[in-house]
Design a protein around this motif. Structure first.
Motif, PDB file in Angstrom:
ATOM      1  N   TRP A 986       0.921  -1.389   0.087  1.00  0.00           N
ATOM      2  CA  TRP A 986      -0.007  -0.016  -0.114  1.00  0.00           C
ATOM      3  C   TRP A 986       1.032   1.262   0.045  1.00  0.00           C
ATOM      4  CZ3 TRP A 986      -4.334   1.831  -1.312  1.00  0.00           C
ATOM      5  CH2 TRP A 986      -5.136   3.035  -0.789  1.00  0.00           C
ATOM      6  N   PHE A 987       1.900   1.155   0.807  1.00  0.00           N
ATOM      7  CA  PHE A 987       2.693   2.497   0.878  1.00  0.00           C
ATOM      8  C   PHE A 987       3.384   2.771  -0.675  1.00  0.00           C
ATOM      9  CE2 PHE A 987       7.051   4.477   1.686  1.00  0.00           C
ATOM     10  CZ  PHE A 987       6.718   5.049   2.664  1.00  0.00           C
ATOM     11  N   MET A 988       3.938   1.823  -1.402  1.00  0.00           N
ATOM     12  CA  MET A 988       4.028   1.952  -2.844  1.00  0.00           C
ATOM     13  C   MET A 988       2.754   2.365  -3.916  1.00  0.00           C
ATOM     14  SD  MET A 988       6.620   2.231  -5.083  1.00  0.00           S
ATOM     15  CE  MET A 988       8.156   1.562  -4.321  1.00  0.00           C
ATOM     16  N   LEU A 989       1.971   1.595  -3.761  1.00  0.00           N
ATOM     17  CA  LEU A 989       0.761   1.643  -4.714  1.00  0.00           C
ATOM     18  C   LEU A 989      -0.122   2.939  -4.383  1.00  0.00           C
ATOM     19  CD1 LEU A 989      -0.383  -2.265  -4.621  1.00  0.00           C
ATOM     20  CD2 LEU A 989       0.609  -0.980  -6.516  1.00  0.00           C
ATOM     21  N   GLU A 990      -0.224   3.156  -3.202  1.00  0.00           N
ATOM     22  CA  GLU A 990      -0.948   4.500  -2.923  1.00  0.00           C
ATOM     23  C   GLU A 990      -0.361   5.735  -3.646  1.00  0.00           C
ATOM     24  OE1 GLU A 990      -2.506   7.245   0.692  1.00  0.00           O
ATOM     25  OE2 GLU A 990      -0.687   5.920   0.869  1.00  0.00           O
ATOM     26  N   VAL A 991       1.030   5.847  -3.873  1.00  0.00           N
ATOM     27  CA  VAL A 991       1.624   6.898  -4.583  1.00  0.00           C
ATOM     28  C   VAL A 991       1.344   6.459  -5.867  1.00  0.00           C
ATOM     29  CG1 VAL A 991       3.666   8.044  -5.055  1.00  0.00           C
ATOM     30  CG2 VAL A 991       2.959   7.085  -2.577  1.00  0.00           C
ATOM     31  N   LEU A 992       1.630   5.381  -6.598  1.00  0.00           N
ATOM     32  CA  LEU A 992       1.499   5.030  -7.915  1.00  0.00           C
ATOM     33  C   LEU A 992       0.123   5.247  -8.546  1.00  0.00           C
ATOM     34  CD1 LEU A 992       3.568   1.864  -8.115  1.00  0.00           C
ATOM     35  CD2 LEU A 992       4.249   4.132  -9.181  1.00  0.00           C
ATOM     36  N   MET A 993      -0.740   4.930  -7.608  1.00  0.00           N
ATOM     37  CA  MET A 993      -2.436   5.076  -8.119  1.00  0.00           C
ATOM     38  C   MET A 993      -3.014   6.244  -7.854  1.00  0.00           C
ATOM     39  SD  MET A 993      -3.328   1.058  -7.109  1.00  0.00           S
ATOM     40  CE  MET A 993      -4.872   1.154  -7.902  1.00  0.00           C
ATOM     41  N   THR A 994      -2.208   7.360  -7.609  1.00  0.00           N
ATOM     42  CA  THR A 994      -2.940   8.696  -7.110  1.00  0.00           C
ATOM     43  C   THR A 994      -3.668   9.189  -8.416  1.00  0.00           C
ATOM     44  OG1 THR A 994      -1.008   9.151  -5.884  1.00  0.00           O
ATOM     45  CG2 THR A 994      -2.481  11.183  -6.499  1.00  0.00           C
ATOM     46  N   LYS A 995      -3.266   8.908  -9.613  1.00  0.00           N
ATOM     47  CA  LYS A 995      -3.935   9.170 -10.791  1.00  0.00           C
ATOM     48  C   LYS A 995      -4.012   8.181 -11.606  1.00  0.00           C
ATOM     49  CE  LYS A 995      -2.553  14.057 -10.883  1.00  0.00           C
ATOM     50  NZ  LYS A 995      -2.056  15.234 -11.850  1.00  0.00           N
ATOM     51  N   GLU A 997      -3.416   7.445 -14.884  1.00  0.00           N
ATOM     52  CA  GLU A 997      -2.969   7.932 -16.192  1.00  0.00           C
ATOM     53  C   GLU A 997      -2.895   6.927 -17.285  1.00  0.00           C
ATOM     54  OE1 GLU A 997       0.545  10.151 -15.708  1.00  0.00           O
ATOM     55  OE2 GLU A 997      -0.270  11.556 -14.651  1.00  0.00           O
ATOM     56  N   ASN A 998      -3.591   7.055 -18.465  1.00  0.00           N
ATOM     57  CA  ASN A 998      -3.378   5.992 -19.412  1.00  0.00           C
ATOM     58  C   ASN A 998      -4.093   4.655 -19.100  1.00  0.00           C
ATOM     59  OD1 ASN A 998      -2.410   7.942 -21.145  1.00  0.00           O
ATOM     60  ND2 ASN A 998      -0.506   7.514 -20.492  1.00  0.00           N
ATOM     61  N   ASN A 999      -5.069   4.418 -17.988  1.00  0.00           N
ATOM     62  CA  ASN A 999      -5.575   3.175 -17.655  1.00  0.00           C
ATOM     63  C   ASN A 999      -4.468   2.500 -16.917  1.00  0.00           C
ATOM     64  OD1 ASN A 999      -7.572   1.607 -17.256  1.00  0.00           O
ATOM     65  ND2 ASN A 999      -7.503   0.649 -18.902  1.00  0.00           N
ATOM     66  N   SER A1000      -3.576   3.153 -16.117  1.00  0.00           N
ATOM     67  CA  SER A1000      -2.440   2.402 -15.394  1.00  0.00           C
ATOM     68  C   SER A1000      -2.996   1.664 -14.349  1.00  0.00           C
ATOM     69  CB  SER A1000      -1.620   3.512 -14.770  1.00  0.00           C
ATOM     70  OG  SER A1000      -1.947   4.587 -13.767  1.00  0.00           O
ATOM     71  N   HIS A1001      -4.126   1.741 -13.797  1.00  0.00           N
ATOM     72  CA  HIS A1001      -4.474   0.797 -12.593  1.00  0.00           C
ATOM     73  C   HIS A1001      -4.829  -0.564 -13.305  1.00  0.00           C
ATOM     74  CE1 HIS A1001      -6.340   4.352 -10.002  1.00  0.00           C
ATOM     75  NE2 HIS A1001      -4.908   4.514 -10.320  1.00  0.00           N
ATOM     76  N   ALA A1002      -5.177  -0.441 -14.806  1.00  0.00           N
ATOM     77  CA  ALA A1002      -5.540  -1.810 -15.276  1.00  0.00           C
ATOM     78  C   ALA A1002      -4.296  -2.361 -15.621  1.00  0.00           C
ATOM     79  CB  ALA A1002      -6.456  -1.685 -16.559  1.00  0.00           C
ATOM     80  N   PHE A1003      -3.248  -1.840 -16.212  1.00  0.00           N
ATOM     81  CA  PHE A1003      -1.926  -2.319 -16.247  1.00  0.00           C
ATOM     82  C   PHE A1003      -1.261  -2.851 -15.043  1.00  0.00           C
ATOM     83  CE2 PHE A1003       2.609  -1.338 -16.731  1.00  0.00           C
ATOM     84  CZ  PHE A1003       2.921  -2.022 -18.006  1.00  0.00           C
ATOM     85  N   LEU A1004      -1.450  -2.175 -13.921  1.00  0.00           N
ATOM     86  CA  LEU A1004      -0.869  -2.816 -12.897  1.00  0.00           C
ATOM     87  C   LEU A1004      -1.557  -4.172 -12.239  1.00  0.00           C
ATOM     88  CD1 LEU A1004      -0.740   0.456 -10.525  1.00  0.00           C
ATOM     89  CD2 LEU A1004       1.099  -0.664 -11.409  1.00  0.00           C
ATOM     90  N   ARG A1005      -3.081  -4.099 -12.585  1.00  0.00           N
ATOM     91  CA  ARG A1005      -3.659  -5.371 -12.250  1.00  0.00           C
ATOM     92  C   ARG A1005      -3.141  -6.697 -13.087  1.00  0.00           C
ATOM     93  NH1 ARG A1005      -6.861  -8.018 -15.198  1.00  0.00           N
ATOM     94  NH2 ARG A1005      -7.233  -5.988 -16.323  1.00  0.00           N
TER      95      ARG A1005
END
Length: 1328
Positions: A986-995, A997-1005
């Motif tokens: 969560w410490f890392m993902l919270e910062v990465l998923m602030t926005k 951008e370019n559907n990055s959340h689906a990219f992470l999943r």
């Protein structure tokens, strides 16, 4: 008034028409009606009130004109003429109208009001008649007759709405005047104004309506001014009900009360005489948002230019000032913003505001302190007399604020004031003298030891960079015009615009400036002279004047293009430093050295003055090296080299290093004096002096190889580990020599490293450390031996960085040595002679050394995952100082983009740091690094080719792998350990998923799901290691899904996983390995804890009691969109493998049978819902559900049967699947049925249920046999070999299992026979 009885016409009731006018009936045409009405209108227009005979004569006609025939006539012109007649009738018969019926009067006035809509079109041929109608009604005040009607309010509301809607900018003053007279007479002569009528007026003051119809706003404004005495009571009553009594339903305008108060106050403060005390009541409301709204309103009222509210209503003013100390942050912020307008418009209130601004300048909120500065500076820029010395003192204090944003605003604001009033002399000598202190203050503040200040050196570095960019742009203009040249120019212009205010506009202006440069050669010459290293301040002033003169044609009142170019010239022109300035600074330095300066009067000692002066010169040597080239300057620096102060000598050497490129060719005397001094400092100086001396020799002398050899040889021969005090400086010098001249000294250094550094120094502990138990000690308390070992480690790194290759495998040996030091916690010999504080120093040195080597690509490639993990775990060291220093080094290397992306994952471990400040620092480092990488990708088109090493999202695989190998993560099923893993993720993902951008959340999943399809490259055959990897993936998927609702969309691209950490599994066994993890139950139950996400509702999985057992199906199943959306896990068999496996049918079948395998062989009772398990324990009887029945029948087939069936089905399915390419996506509509042989192994009911689970329609025996025969030839040989090697014999266990299960005698016989034939039983050594 009482209406008289309706008058009766004379005679026999016959209607008398004017001469020449025939009877008007519904039997004639509309044109004829209009023609006759015009004659009637003329007759009434000529009549006056004294014509009693005519009034009586045409009474019948007046009554006739009010009939329905005329009031509802479809002809527009006829209705207008009738309205004009009726208006004249009211004029003629005034004060008593000929109509006595209330209903008739209401119909007449509503009819007349409707006709007034014609006033809207001033170009209409009939407009004069409409104007006549309005004028007649206003002059006679005809509408006053309606006061006696019970529903007169309806008429007035309709009239006001009509007039406000028709008025526009084409109306002249007379039209507006008559409208005003008509409405004001109704308000002033009536008994009062109803709320509905007041709303009709006030609605035109609301900003939305005001912008739509400015004339209606002006009309309402004038009307309120004229009727202020009458309408004030009604307005006060309205605001009293809304503000005090809270009756928002009294009016549709209740939600706009604050906007209305502001507008009414601007119109006439007298309108709000009774309302202001109510606002004082609202200022003390318990609702913070309500107080904020009132404060915003009063800020506008008090701050208005001509407002006298503060002097007229002192209690309200004092109450408002009290809101400066409000507990609600937005309220305090709004008060501070108001102070700027108040200081500008009401200087007499500055004394009241000063005390409150003083308190707010120390507000705990950064934004409020920042706005206090903005308030004071804005007022000061308008007129310096508006701000007193006390207010400027607040800004001065904030230059030392703990937050950079506040400090920057304070310094920039003071600089702007100094520039305006001292440099440009815009307010005379008195104002300049008032702020003369700003210059000295800024110079002191600029040079302070703070890592994030835009200090003086940063300002000059920025100037130096801009000068370089402009020079490169001018060089491009000298080249022939081509596409590549134009592209390069655009890149330079973009970089220049980034360093100017308002980068968006600056880009356009820079393009225009570049075009002018291309057309004007003389302009280019002036610009080249301006950026020349030899340009003096006087020459720069002339060049700037010439360039601006060329760009001021044609002259314009405001020229933003010219202003932007001036800003660029100010930044690149040497307006501060040139050769003369350096000479002046050196003379001041000489006075301090000689003791003739007035340092004591300034409050500083001579030594401090010398050190500070040299530090300033050192900064200037980076940005203005050519300005130092004079014999006098270098003579002064040589005197500094001979001083005892170590810092002074070090700064002097660095100045020589930065500026002495021409000493050898032009200043031979300086050269001959400098060389012996540098040799002496390299051999016997402090470590910092030795470093600078070696680099200075390498930078300024042509025969540097000879010079360095004269240092290297005696130092290498004098190394003695028994005297560690004398080792530190030689080790520093040798290390830097080997790094700067690897071709000459790499080979000699190898023997020194092997024989002395490693064997004699690092592998021996000669002294016993202090056993005080401290984890850290001050620098002066560290033993010389440990300091020597730290420098030895640095020497190894510098030696390798100089070679930049691993041909001799020295890097591997060094990395193993550093890893061993980390494993042994700093005590490499493990003799326990070293103290804990010394061990901390050595751990820090070893971790920093690996990090330094990782910045070189050739060494990064050979660093193993284990070594990377050891290096990263230093950030979780038990010593606070080790964690702190290591994190700072890590951040600096990452932010420069010299350290690979994988090291950014190390910051995830900071979530476990017990110190809050360290966690906060790590988060800021993450934010900074991620923003730097994203900005770099945007600014560099070529970076798209290197996204794997630059895109911040690609840190996730490294983070997952690092956490999976965390030494604290030993039990994947333990809740506390899983909680730590979740916090790190969560410490890392919270910062990465602030926005997103370019559907990055689906990219992470997608990335995490892909990791679950791989094996751990570090230990691919270790089942527990892979299990931990998959568990971390599960937690990561949970965190991603809980944070984002968009993560289940399609990924924009397929992620690439680092092969160094993950290897792709063989497709035949991929699903099997992922699904066959033992002890799955505690994982999901432990991970499925509520995760608190800021700004989101806590996501909690609710599982019905009947599904508790099936909820513990597997820990390797990625979270799906359906599971998240439903807030629960639905682990029925069908749903589970529909959701989890989407790639091809092979994975579906494998998951199904492995699922059954573990359910019935490992946790037999887990198939049953929890409620039925409890029922069994209580020995109670319950009616089983269909699902329970299905599960029990499956259990009845026996363990051995399921073992054999699972293995057989896997054999058939996999062998068939391997023979044909897998489909890209799987649709769970239909898969392969069970074969006849497989069905015979199961009971009839079990086979039916399995076929149902596979979503198959019932097939006949012939159809099943035909399909099976078609599939037989397609078996792959490798699948058959894989299955043949699987251990499946367990005949000794199959029979007892069969006997204990509820199988029929025939089934047991068949199973026994199969065991006798020697077929494999998967019960022994099962595939997990």
């Amino acid at each position: 008034m009482e209406f008289p009885q309706q008058q009766k016409p004379a005679g026999d009731g016959k209607i008398t028409y004017p001469p020449g006018v025939k009877e008007i009936t519904d039997k004639i045409s509309n044109d004829e009606v209009v023609k006759r009405l015009k004659m009637v209108v003329k007759t009434y227009m000529d009549m006056d009130q004294d014509s009693e005979e005519e009034k009586q004569q045409y009474l019948s006609l007046a009554l006739h004109l009010a009939s329905e025939f005329f009031l509802r006539n479809p002809n527009k012109d006829a209705r207008l003429l009738v309205a004009c007649c009726l208006a004249d009738i009211f004029r003629i018969y005034a004060p008593e109208a000929p109509y006595t019926s209330h209903d008739k009067l209401k119909d007449i006035f509503l009819f007349i009001t409707r006709q007034l809509k014609g006033l809207e079109d001033t170009k209409s041929p009939q407009f004069n008649r409409y104007f006549y109608l309005l004028e007649n009604l206003a002059w006679v005040k005809s509408y006053n007759i309606c006061f006696e009607l019970e529903d007169c309010n309806e008429i007035f509301i309709q009239l006001f709405k009509t007039l406000f809607s028709v008025i526009n900018n084409s109306h002249n003053q007379k039209v507006q005047m008559h409208m005003m007279d008509l409405m004001s007479s109704i308000i002033m002569e009536g008994d009062g104004v109803t709320q509905e009528l007041l709303d009709t007026i006030l609605i035109n003051l609301i900003p939305a309506h005001k912008n739509l119809n400015k004339q209606a706003y002006d009309l309402a404004k004038t009307l309120l001014k004229r009727t202020v005495q009458t309408i004030e009571t009604c307005i006060a009553n309205f605001f009293n009900q809304v503000l005090v009594m809270g009756k928002s339903s009294v009016s549709d305008l209740s939600e706009h009360v604050f906007d209305l108060i502001q507008e009414l106050f601007a119109i006439d403060p007298m309108l709000l005489t009774s309302v202001m005390p109510q606002l004082e009541f609202k200022l003390k409301s318990n609702d913070g948002e309500e107080r904020l709204a009132v404060v915003r309103l009063l800020a506008k009222l008090f701050g208005a230019k001509d407002s006298e509210l503060a002097s007229q209503n002192r209690p309200l003013w004092q109450c408002f000032l009290g809101r400066f100390n409000d507990i609600h942050v937005p309220v305090r912020l709004e008060c501070v913003k108001f102070a700027s307008h108040c200081l500008m418009n009401h200087p007499d209130l500055a004394r009241d505001l000063t005390e409150f601004l003083k308190v707010r300048s120390h507000d705990p909120e950064e934004a409020i302190r920042h706005d206090v500065i903005v308030t004071i500076i804005n007022a000061g820029k308008k007129d310096l007399n508006l701000v007193n010395d006390q207010l400027l003192g607040f800004v001065r204090e904030r230059t030392l604020d703990k937050r950079w944003r506040v400090r920057k605003e304070a310094m920039m604001g003071l600089a702007q004031l100094f520039k305006k009033y001292c440099l440009h002399h815009e307010a005379g000598k008195e104002s300049a003298a008032k702020i003369s202190w700003i210059k000295d203050k800024l110079l002191h503040i600029y040079y302070q030891n703070s890592i994030d200040d835009k200090a003086l050196n940063e300002m000059w570095k920025c100037q130096n960079m801009l000068r370089g960019l402009v020079k490169e742009l001018l060089d491009l203009h000298k080249l022939p015009v081509c596409e590549a040249n134009n592209t390069a120019m655009m890149g330079k212009l973009m970089c220049i615009a980034k360093n100017l205010p308002d980068a968006g506009k600056a880009q356009d202006f820079m393009k225009k400036f570049n075009q002018v440069l291309g057309e004007d050669e003389k302009l280019r010459v002036q610009l080249e002279m301006l950026i020349s290293p030899t340009c003096s301040c006087k020459q720069a002033e002339i060049c700037v004047r010439e360039i601006t003169r060329k760009l001021t044609f044609p002259k314009q009142p405001t020229n933003p293009f010219l202003e932007m170019v001036k800003f660029l010239l100010e930044r690149i022109a040497p307006v501060h430093i040139d050769s003369e300035a350096i000479s002046a600074l050196v003379k001041l330095l000489n006075k301090s050295i000689e003791g003739t300066a007035d340092d004591d009067e300034e409050g500083v000692t001579p030594d401090t003055a010398i050190r500070a002066g040299l530090e300033l010169l050192k900064v200037l040597s980076f940005t203005h090296p050519t300005a130092f080239h004079s014999a006098e300057t270098y003579e002064s620096l040589l005197q500094c080299l001979k001083m005892e102060d170590e810092k002074v000598a070090e700064a002097a050497i660095q100045i020589f290093r930065n500026t002495g490129q021409k000493i050898e060719t032009e200043l031979q005397q300086i050269r001959s004096t400098l060389i012996p001094v540098l040799h002496q400092k390299a051999k016997r100086g402090t470590p910092h002096q030795a470093k600078q001396a070696v680099h200075c020799i390498h930078a300024i002398f042509n025969n540097k190889e000879v010079q360095l050899a004269q240092i290297f040889e005696p130092l290498s021969r004098s190394l003695n580990a028994d005297v560690p005090e004398q080792l530190i400086t030689p080790l520093v010098s040798l290390g830097h020599i080997s790094m700067l001249a690897p071709d000459q000294f790499a080979s000699p250094m190898k023997s020194i490293v092997a024989n002395f550094i490693v064997k004699d120094l690092l592998m021996n502990d000669r002294s016993v450390g202090n056993k005080n138990g401290k984890l850290w000690s001050a620098d002066e308390e560290v033993s010389p031996e440990v300091l020597a070992k730290v420098q030895a480690i640095k020497l190894l790194v510098r030696w390798l960085l100089g070679m930049k290759n691993n041909q001799s495998k020295s890097a591997n040996s060094t990395l193993r040595l550093l890893s061993a030091m980390l494993v042994s916690e700093g005590d490499l010999t493990e003799q326990k002679k070293i103290s804990k504080s010394d061990m901390s120093r050595l751990r820090l040195a070893a971790g920093g050394a690996i990090m330094k080597l990782a910045q070189e690509p050739c060494y990064h490639d050979i660093i193993t995952p284990e070594q990377f993990q050891l290096c990263g775990l230093v950030i979780n060291d038990e010593c606070y100082q080790v964690r702190q220093i290591y994190a700072q080094k890590l951040h600096l290397a990452l932010v420069k983009l010299t350290l690979p992306l994988e090291y950014l994952a190390v910051f995830a471990l900071c979530a476990k740091d017990p110190v809050k400040e360290r966690r906060a620092h790590a988060r800021q480092c993450l934010l900074k690094n991620i923003s730097v990488r994203r900005e770099y990708i945007k600014q560099n088109p070529l970076a798209q080719e290197k996204l794997v090493s630059l895109l911040p999202e690609y840190v996730v695989p490294y983070m997952i792998h690092l956490l999976a190998h965390d030494p604290d993560f030993t039990k994947p099923q333990e809740y506390e350990q899983l909680k730590d893993i979740k916090e790190c993720l969560w410490f890392m993902l919270e910062v990465l998923m602030t926005k997103n951008e370019n559907n990055s959340h689906a990219f992470l999943r997608k990335m995490v799901e892909n990791i679950k399809q791989t094996k751990d490259a570090q230990c691919p055959d270790d089942i527990k290691a892979n299990e931990k990897l998959y568990v971390v993936c599960d937690v990561a998927l949970f965190v991603i899904a809980n944070k984002s609702t968009a993560c289940h969309l399609d990924s924009p691209k397929d992620p690439i996983l680092p092969s160094k950490f993950f290897i792709v599994q063989d497709k035949a066994i991929q699903t099997f390995l992922l699904c066959s993890c033992p002890k799955p139950a505690p994982v999901l139950s432990a991970v499925n804890k509520p995760l608190t996400v800021p700004g989101r509702r806590i996501f909690t999985k609710t599982t019905p009691a009947s599904d508790t057992a099936s909820n513990t199906s597997t820990n390797s199943s990625p979270l799906s969109s359906s599971t998240i959306n439903k807030n629960r896990y639905t682990h029925t068999l069908t749903h589970e493998f529909i959701i989890i496996r989407k790639n091809n049918a092979l994975f579906i079948l494998c998951d199904l049978f492995i699922y059954l395998f573990f359910k019935m062989c490992l946790v037999k009772t887990a198939i049953l819902p929890l409620s039925h398990q409890r029922a069994r324990r209580r020995k109670t009887t319950r009616t089983p559900s269909s699902r329970t029945t299905r599960a029990r029948r499956l259990v009845q087939t026996g363990r051995a049967a399921v073992h054999q069936t699972t293995h057989t089905l896997l054999k058939n399915v996999i062998s068939t699947e391997l023979s044909s390419p897998a489909s890209p996506r799987w649709s769970p509509v239909r898969t392969r049925p069970l074969t006849p042989r497989q069905e015979r192994c199961l009971s009839n009911d079990a086979a039916v249920h399995l076929n149902r689970l596979l979503h198959l329609s019932p097939l006949t025996k012939r159809e099943r046999r035909r399909r099976w025969q078609q599939q037989q030839p397609g078996r792959a040989e490798e699948g058959r070999e894989w299955l043949i090697n699987a251990p499946t014999h367990l005949q000794s266990q199959s029979t007892p299992n069969c006997q204990n299960s509820r199988t029929t005698k025939g089934q047991r016989d068949r199973l026994t026979c199969r065991g006798e034939r020697g077929e494999r039983d998967p019960g022994r050594g099962h595939m997990g």
